[in-house]
Enzyme design. Sequence first.
Site: not given
Lengths: 91, 322
Positions: A14-16, A18-19
């Site tokens: 979960i990268h930024l 995706l977050a």
Amino acid sequence: MVSGKVKVTNTKGIHLRLASELVKAASKFRSNIMISRDKEEINAKSILGVASLGAEFGTELTLKIEGEDERDALNVLMRLFEDNFSRGEDS
Amino acid sequence: MSNEYSVQQFFEDNAEEFKLEAMTESLESRIPITGPDVHRPAFALTGFMENYLHERVQILGETEILYLRTLDPAEQEKAVARLFSRPLCCIIISKGLDLPPHLLPLAMKHGVPVLRTSMQTTEFIHALTESLDLYFAPTTMLHGSLVDVYGVGLLITGRSAIGKSEIALDLVERGHRLVADDVVEIVRKGKIIIGRGREHLRHFMEIRGIGIINVMDIFGIRAARIQKRIEVVVRLEEWDPSKDWDRHGLDEHTTDVLGVDVRQLVIPIFPGKNITVIAEVIALNHMLKVYGIDAAKRLDQQLIDIQESDKKTRKYLRYDVE
């Protein structure tokens, strides 16, 4: 209260970006949505909170949702995880 | 919050700081460490078993070892065996003292790890209790922004998107210091509640419309703080005319944080209202209260005093008709 388990299907975790998509989806519902990894429970409407889970590929997360639209919220969010936020494999 | 601490893990975490060496080969204990308190089992050695707090970490210092040396070998073995009559998590010998001869075989038989420190007993007990206290301290996570305003830790809470981060940013711009935005890690030490940011989120903020920013990069080190005691919770709510808002401030309202009552103010907000100034006044007013100066109570007292003196004047003048 409803709850469900999801798995991070994105190979980069979960990268930024995706977050932010998760938070946007969660914020459409009125229910209180919590997402947890092991013992840490985070408000799913907080982008920094979600990012701070540091959930990598394969991590199991638990959604706990409470409120008038909890069922819809759980369905939508679980589907998001299942098809990797409508992304291809490595994005 | 952690309720259990395995002796193995405790040793790995603290061996260096506490100058610990493992005396038993195995550090597997049948019961884990379950609390921050320690016990010196001198009385248990003598045979007085009441109040033998066996579940705590057992410390054998000079008193215990010297006492054992006064006994003949058979008595000594009996005394040491008394320690193992109850389940133990571990035994630590302080001051680098020599182990009593029967200790190790009995410890291995009962599956109790034995450690030894070269530190002085009192010094070691202080350091150990402090470290275990921190390990067993209750913790939680709260959604909100924590700002140090004039030295008072204000935790700003309220529903998502109500504007907590914007207020925190405004406060930082006015010279106050950000501790954490969005996710605040809380730990209780005694009756004190400490808040800090998540390690890899420290001083990052999300501002709607801008995205992610880093407060320390923008405003510099003076705008950032690693942790701060939380003294007041400022709860933001949308203005609702039907709600009963506090108008006098005579009563203390609190909210429960990890079992501690923390002062809470519920502040109504609406577009255009300057919450930043209100947050500063909350902090200053809190400091005044700490110094024993309470504006609401003082005004209340003045009103009562005036009525009292009015009553006296009226009484004096009652039959005074000329």
